[in-house]
Each structure stands twice: as C-alpha cells, then as structure tokens.
Design a protein around this motif. Structure first.
Motif, PDB file in Angstrom:
ATOM      1  N   ASN A  29     -98.920  -1.682 -42.246  1.00  0.00           N
ATOM      2  CA  ASN A  29     -98.202  -0.416 -42.408  1.00  0.00           C
ATOM      3  C   ASN A  29     -99.179   0.744 -42.580  1.00  0.00           C
ATOM      4  N   ALA A  33     -99.988   4.189 -39.974  1.00  0.00           N
ATOM      5  CA  ALA A  33     -99.370   5.375 -40.586  1.00  0.00           C
ATOM      6  C   ALA A  33     -99.268   6.547 -39.617  1.00  0.00           C
ATOM      7  N   PRO A  83     -86.609   4.221 -45.351  1.00  0.00           N
ATOM      8  CA  PRO A  83     -87.531   5.312 -45.678  1.00  0.00           C
ATOM      9  C   PRO A  83     -87.027   6.179 -46.826  1.00  0.00           C
ATOM     10  N   ASP A  84     -87.969   6.614 -47.677  1.00  0.00           N
ATOM     11  CA  ASP A  84     -87.662   7.510 -48.795  1.00  0.00           C
ATOM     12  C   ASP A  84     -87.836   8.971 -48.407  1.00  0.00           C
ATOM     13  N   GLN A  85     -88.538   9.194 -47.319  1.00  0.00           N
ATOM     14  CA  GLN A  85     -88.850  10.559 -46.914  1.00  0.00           C
ATOM     15  C   GLN A  85     -88.087  10.919 -45.637  1.00  0.00           C
ATOM     16  N   ASP A  87     -87.486  12.206 -41.815  1.00  0.00           N
ATOM     17  CA  ASP A  87     -88.238  12.000 -40.579  1.00  0.00           C
ATOM     18  C   ASP A  87     -89.091  13.237 -40.294  1.00  0.00           C
ATOM     19  N   THR A  88     -90.360  13.002 -39.992  1.00  0.00           N
ATOM     20  CA  THR A  88     -91.286  14.103 -39.723  1.00  0.00           C
ATOM     21  C   THR A  88     -91.295  14.500 -38.249  1.00  0.00           C
ATOM     22  N   THR A  93     -92.008   5.772 -40.194  1.00  0.00           N
ATOM     23  CA  THR A  93     -91.388   5.690 -41.526  1.00  0.00           C
ATOM     24  C   THR A  93     -92.361   5.272 -42.623  1.00  0.00           C
ATOM     25  N   ASP A  95     -94.794   5.695 -45.618  1.00  0.00           N
ATOM     26  CA  ASP A  95     -95.197   6.607 -46.686  1.00  0.00           C
ATOM     27  C   ASP A  95     -96.503   6.047 -47.235  1.00  0.00           C
ATOM     28  N   GLN A  97     -98.705   6.907 -49.490  1.00  0.00           N
ATOM     29  CA  GLN A  97     -98.884   6.794 -50.940  1.00  0.00           C
ATOM     30  C   GLN A  97     -98.107   5.601 -51.497  1.00  0.00           C
ATOM     31  N   LYS A  98     -96.894   5.427 -51.023  1.00  0.00           N
ATOM     32  CA  LYS A  98     -96.072   4.298 -51.463  1.00  0.00           C
ATOM     33  C   LYS A  98     -96.706   2.969 -51.037  1.00  0.00           C
ATOM     34  N   GLU A  99     -97.233   2.929 -49.822  1.00  0.00           N
ATOM     35  CA  GLU A  99     -97.865   1.702 -49.316  1.00  0.00           C
ATOM     36  C   GLU A  99     -99.135   1.373 -50.098  1.00  0.00           C
TER      37      GLU A  99
END
Length: 132
Positions: A29, A33, A83-85, A87-88, A93, A95, A97-99
């Motif tokens: 993941n 990124a 996903p917590d964020q 879509d960019t 999907t 993240d 920092q989360k990973e």
C-alpha cells in the motif's frame, strides 16, 4: 505421550505468520501511494488467524491426481479498505500516514509474537535438557 509443535507453541506460530503477511500488504500500500486508481488493501486479522489455525488440522487432501487443488488461499482474507479521506481525483485510496501507523503497530505485534515463540522454545529446550 507425544507432544506436537502445534500443542507446544500454541497460537503464536499462527499470529506471527499472519502478521508477516499483513506487513507485506501494508508495505505494498505504501509503495503504491502515488499509483493512480490503486485501492488500499488490508488483511482481516481474525479471518486470517482462523484460516491459519484451521490449516493445522491438515485441510483438504487430494485423493486423485485428476482432482483440482483447493488453490492458494494465502490471501483469502485480503480485502479492500474503506477510505477515510475524500477522493483526490486520481482514484487512489491510500492514506500514507494511516498505513505507516498500521505498519508500525503490526511490527510491534509481530515482535511480541516472536518474543512469545522464543520463550516457548526456551521452555522446550529446558524441558529437554532437564532444567540444567
């Protein structure tokens, strides 16, 4: 009375295997990124642990060489993350920092499992030597 490694090591051998597989998924993941349309994946620990424990009983057996094998279910518990964020725009999907946090947490749990296995092996070694 014979003792098997499954009985002697308990669940720790299975947890270490699942944690090692999860590290690979999380690392993938993080590596992807910046890949457009890449969907973050993760292993459901409870399902993977149950599958690892069930394999100790022997699993499926092929009784005829023409039978189709059960396949590689190593990543049968692998699923997509929600996903917590937002879509960019590129469909990715991940993240980061989360990973990274999940990778560190998983690493700590892996090390704990290795510590438990090490203590189990030390106990077995002492039992064989007679507690010298």
């Amino acid at each position: 009375m014979a003792i098997t490694f499954d009985k002697a090591l308990g669940v720790h051998q299975h947890t270490v295997g699942v944690r090692a597989r999860r590290s690979e998924v999380i690392a993938s993941n993080i590596a992807n990124a910046d890949t457009p349309n890449y969907k973050a994946r993760d292993i459901d620990f409870n399902k993977a642990f149950a599958a690892a424990k069930s394999k100790q009983g022997g699993g499926m057996h092929i009784t005829n060489e023409r039978h189709i094998s059960g396949g590689n279910s190593q990543f049968a518990e692998l699923g997509f993350q929600v996903p917590d964020q937002p879509d960019t725009g590129d469909g990715n999907t991940v993240d980061v920092q989360k990973e990274k946090a999940a990778f560190m947490q998983n690493g700590l749990e892996y090390q704990a499992g290795i510590g438990f296995l090490s203590s189990k092996f030390s106990g077995l070694r002492n039992a064989i030597k007679g507690g010298q």
